[in-house]
Each structure stands twice: as C-alpha cells, then as structure tokens.
Design an enzyme around this catalytic site. Structure first.
Site, PDB file in Angstrom:
ATOM      1  N   ASP A  46     -35.242  13.609  45.333  1.00 26.72           N
ATOM      2  CA  ASP A  46     -33.854  13.293  45.678  1.00 26.72           C
ATOM      3  C   ASP A  46     -33.803  13.024  47.176  1.00 26.72           C
ATOM      4  OD1 ASP A  46     -31.000  13.126  45.445  1.00 26.72           O
ATOM      5  OD2 ASP A  46     -30.891  15.151  46.246  1.00 26.72           O
TER       6      ASP A  46
ATOM      7  N   ASP B  75     -31.014  12.555  49.332  1.00 26.43           N
ATOM      8  CA  ASP B  75     -29.949  13.161  50.140  1.00 26.43           C
ATOM      9  C   ASP B  75     -30.034  14.679  50.161  1.00 26.43           C
ATOM     10  OD1 ASP B  75     -28.650  10.722  50.821  1.00 26.43           O
ATOM     11  OD2 ASP B  75     -27.878  10.637  48.783  1.00 26.43           O
TER      12      ASP B  75
ATOM     13  N   GLY C 223     -28.016  10.172  43.304  1.00 28.33           N
ATOM     14  CA  GLY C 223     -26.802   9.999  42.531  1.00 28.33           C
ATOM     15  C   GLY C 223     -26.016   8.788  43.010  1.00 28.33           C
TER      16      GLY C 223
END
Length: 52
Positions: A8, A10, A43
């Site tokens: 991921d 972030d 996301g």
C-alpha cells in the site's frame, strides 16, 4: 518463498511527504533481486497514483 509482495503506498510505503525511505527501497530491491514481484496498491483511483 514469496512470489509477490503488494505494498500500500499511502501511509505504509511512502512518508507523509510522499517519499520512499532508503530502508524501504533497500527492502524492495532485495526482494526483487530474489525474483519477487513487487506491486503497488492503493484505495485511490488509478489516476490518483500517477506521478506528476
């Protein structure tokens, strides 16, 4: 042995100022040197992951 690592971006891979630490880069490089595929996940929509 791992074949793929999904990271991921972030708050996990990147610092708040949107940089990758030297430690994280070294870990990614070491994994890739062993044949592990490294992919980025988020996301965000794809357009939000593109560099400027």
């Amino acid at each position: 042995m791992y074949k793929l690592i999904a990271l991921d971006i972030d708050g996990t891979l990147m610092t708040p100022d949107k940089k990758i630490t030297t430690e994280n880069k070294a870990a990614i490089d070491a994994a890739r040197a062993k044949g592990v595929r490294v992919v980025l996940v988020s996301g965000r929509p794809t357009s939000g992951m593109r560099g400027h």
